[in-house]
Design a protein around this motif. Structure first.
Motif, short mmCIF file in Angstrom:
data_model
loop_
_atom_site.label_atom_id
_atom_site.label_comp_id
_atom_site.label_asym_id
_atom_site.label_seq_id
_atom_site.Cartn_x
_atom_site.Cartn_y
_atom_site.Cartn_z
N UNK A 22 0.84 -1.20 0.00
CA UNK A 22 0.00 0.00 0.00
C UNK A 22 0.88 1.25 0.00
N UNK A 23 1.40 1.56 -1.17
CA UNK A 23 2.26 2.73 -1.26
C UNK A 23 1.55 4.02 -0.93
N UNK A 24 0.27 4.10 -1.21
CA UNK A 24 -0.47 5.34 -0.98
C UNK A 24 -0.56 5.70 0.50
N UNK A 25 -0.25 4.74 1.36
CA UNK A 25 -0.28 5.04 2.78
C UNK A 25 0.87 5.90 3.26
N UNK A 26 1.81 6.19 2.37
CA UNK A 26 2.89 7.11 2.72
C UNK A 26 3.97 6.52 3.60
N UNK A 27 3.96 5.21 3.80
CA UNK A 27 4.96 4.60 4.68
C UNK A 27 6.16 4.05 3.91
N UNK A 28 6.12 4.20 2.59
CA UNK A 28 7.22 3.76 1.74
C UNK A 28 7.60 4.92 0.82
N UNK A 29 8.43 5.84 1.29
CA UNK A 29 8.76 7.03 0.50
C UNK A 29 9.26 6.65 -0.90
N UNK A 30 8.71 7.35 -1.89
CA UNK A 30 9.06 7.09 -3.26
C UNK A 30 8.17 6.06 -3.94
N UNK A 31 7.32 5.41 -3.16
CA UNK A 31 6.44 4.36 -3.72
C UNK A 31 4.96 4.73 -3.59
N UNK A 32 4.69 6.01 -3.43
CA UNK A 32 3.31 6.42 -3.16
C UNK A 32 2.33 6.08 -4.29
N UNK A 33 2.83 5.88 -5.48
CA UNK A 33 1.92 5.64 -6.61
C UNK A 33 1.60 4.18 -6.83
N UNK A 34 2.15 3.27 -6.01
CA UNK A 34 2.01 1.84 -6.28
C UNK A 34 1.10 1.16 -5.26
N UNK A 35 0.31 0.21 -5.74
CA UNK A 35 -0.43 -0.70 -4.86
C UNK A 35 -0.41 -2.08 -5.51
N UNK A 36 -0.31 -3.10 -4.68
CA UNK A 36 -0.32 -4.48 -5.18
C UNK A 36 -1.34 -5.28 -4.39
N UNK A 37 -2.26 -5.91 -5.09
CA UNK A 37 -3.33 -6.68 -4.47
C UNK A 37 -3.30 -8.12 -4.96
N UNK A 38 -3.76 -9.01 -4.11
CA UNK A 38 -3.93 -10.41 -4.48
C UNK A 38 -5.42 -10.70 -4.65
N UNK A 39 -5.78 -11.15 -5.83
CA UNK A 39 -7.10 -11.70 -6.09
C UNK A 39 -6.84 -13.12 -6.64
N UNK A 40 -6.46 -14.05 -5.74
CA UNK A 40 -5.99 -15.36 -6.19
C UNK A 40 -6.90 -15.96 -7.27
N UNK A 41 -6.29 -16.48 -8.34
CA UNK A 41 -4.85 -16.68 -8.56
C UNK A 41 -4.20 -15.55 -9.36
N UNK A 42 -4.65 -14.32 -9.20
CA UNK A 42 -4.16 -13.20 -10.00
C UNK A 42 -3.64 -12.10 -9.09
N UNK A 43 -2.52 -11.50 -9.48
CA UNK A 43 -2.01 -10.29 -8.82
C UNK A 43 -2.46 -9.07 -9.62
N UNK A 44 -2.77 -8.00 -8.93
CA UNK A 44 -3.16 -6.75 -9.58
C UNK A 44 -2.25 -5.64 -9.09
N UNK A 45 -1.49 -5.07 -10.01
CA UNK A 45 -0.63 -3.93 -9.71
C UNK A 45 -1.33 -2.66 -10.20
N UNK A 46 -1.55 -1.72 -9.29
CA UNK A 46 -2.18 -0.46 -9.64
C UNK A 46 -1.15 0.66 -9.53
N UNK A 47 -1.09 1.49 -10.57
CA UNK A 47 -0.20 2.66 -10.57
C UNK A 47 -1.05 3.91 -10.70
#
Length: 306
Positions: A22-47
């Motif tokens: 959860x980059x949007x949470x601001x706890x990973x500086x420089x990664x604010x635009x990224x999120x990665x979710x699991x919808x097994x058996x698929x990964x979803x990367x949101x930018x």
């Protein structure tokens, strides 16, 4: 982007749907635009800004390497969605997406759709809200529940599974409610749910006559022109709550607008429904931890007198 790559390198094999980065949470500086979710058996990367080909190639390599460790011999499936300047573009990057695609959360089954639209059919940040509703309905068997802005009716599924007698689901989208009906069927829930494709603000008479309700769930969009705009429409809804609730009944009010703080809901409730008592703000899932909690999803619980 390194924090995202480091997270991918230590991923566990997912069983339930959920957020893993959860980059949007601001706890990973420089990664604010990224999120990665699991919808097994698929990964979803949101930018939330366009990604370069090199960035996507690095993420693909990281996912492939970790997936080879987690599930040797199984195909990697992942989807990339870019949301930027009001536009959404979704691409299948590797493998395939099941059709129909059904995921689990705490034993419940939900149909999701990853390749069309911005929303996937199950809001992962609301997992703790669903957990609370399940526990509340289990502790108060036989409840009548009103689920406003029901979307695909996940709250209804968990309420009925936990012992609610009846759930009235209302949403303007017939398509979303149709998926909600499929979700009920997936979970073997043949009775107890009503599905109303109505405009809430034109349906007060019907909703009130079907009440009162021991639990009212309000999970609207924060800004959807022609449907609901939180800054003007939440007050109209709040003033109706005392007439909808049983004595001692509860209301769950949700708000996912980074620009509006918890105080917005609390101040509006004090004006519109002062007899309802604020009990708590539910904690969001740990995966959605935010360095500025007031930007995150807000889920508030109120109790009617009696």
């Amino acid at each position: 982007m390194q924090a995202l790559l480091d997270t991918i390198a230590t991923l566990d094999l997912p069983t339930d749907a959920g957020r893993v980065f959860h980059g949007r949470g601001g706890q990973h500086p420089g990664c604010e635009r990224w999120a990665l979710d699991a919808f097994p058996p698929v990964w979803v990367l949101t930018a939330f800004r366009p990604a370069t080909d090199d960035e996507l190639a690095a993420i693909d390599a990281a996912l492939a390497a970790r997936w080879a460790e987690l599930a040797p011999g199984q195909a990697l499936n992942w989807v990339h969605q870019c949301r930027h300047e009001g536009r959404t573009e979704t691409r299948l990057m590797a493998g395939a997406v099941p059709e129909p695609h059904v995921v689990t959360e705490n034993g419940s089954l939900f149909r999701v759709h990853l390749l069309k639209g911005q929303n996937h059919g199950l809001f992962l940040d609301m997992a703790e809200g669903r957990r609370w509703v399940r526990a509340y309905c289990a502790a108060h068997p036989g409840l009548k529940v009103l689920n406003l802005f029901a979307y695909t009716c996940a709250f209804s599924v968990v309420a009925l599974q936990a012992g609610a007698r009846q759930v009235v689901n209302l949403d303007m989208s017939q398509g979303a409610l149709a998926i909600g009906q499929q979700n009920h069927a997936l979970n073997g829930l043949a009775d107890g749910a009503a599905f109303l494709a109505h405009d809430l603000f034109k349906s007060w008479g019907k909703i009130t006559r079907a009440g009162p309700y021991g639990l009212v769930i309000v999970d609207p969009p924060s800004f959807q022109k022609g449907s609901f705009v939180a800054t003007k429409d939440y007050a109209r809804l709040m003033r109706r709550l005392p007439d909808l609730l049983t004595r001692g009944g509860h209301a769950v009010l949700c708000l996912n607008a980074p620009e509006l703080e918890t105080g917005f809901l609390q101040e509006q409730m004090q004006v519109q429904a002062p007899d309802l008592h604020f009990e708590q703000r539910l904690t969001n899932p740990p995966a959605f931890a935010d360095s500025a909690p007031e930007r995150a999803l807000k889920v508030l619980v109120y109790r009617a007198p009696g």
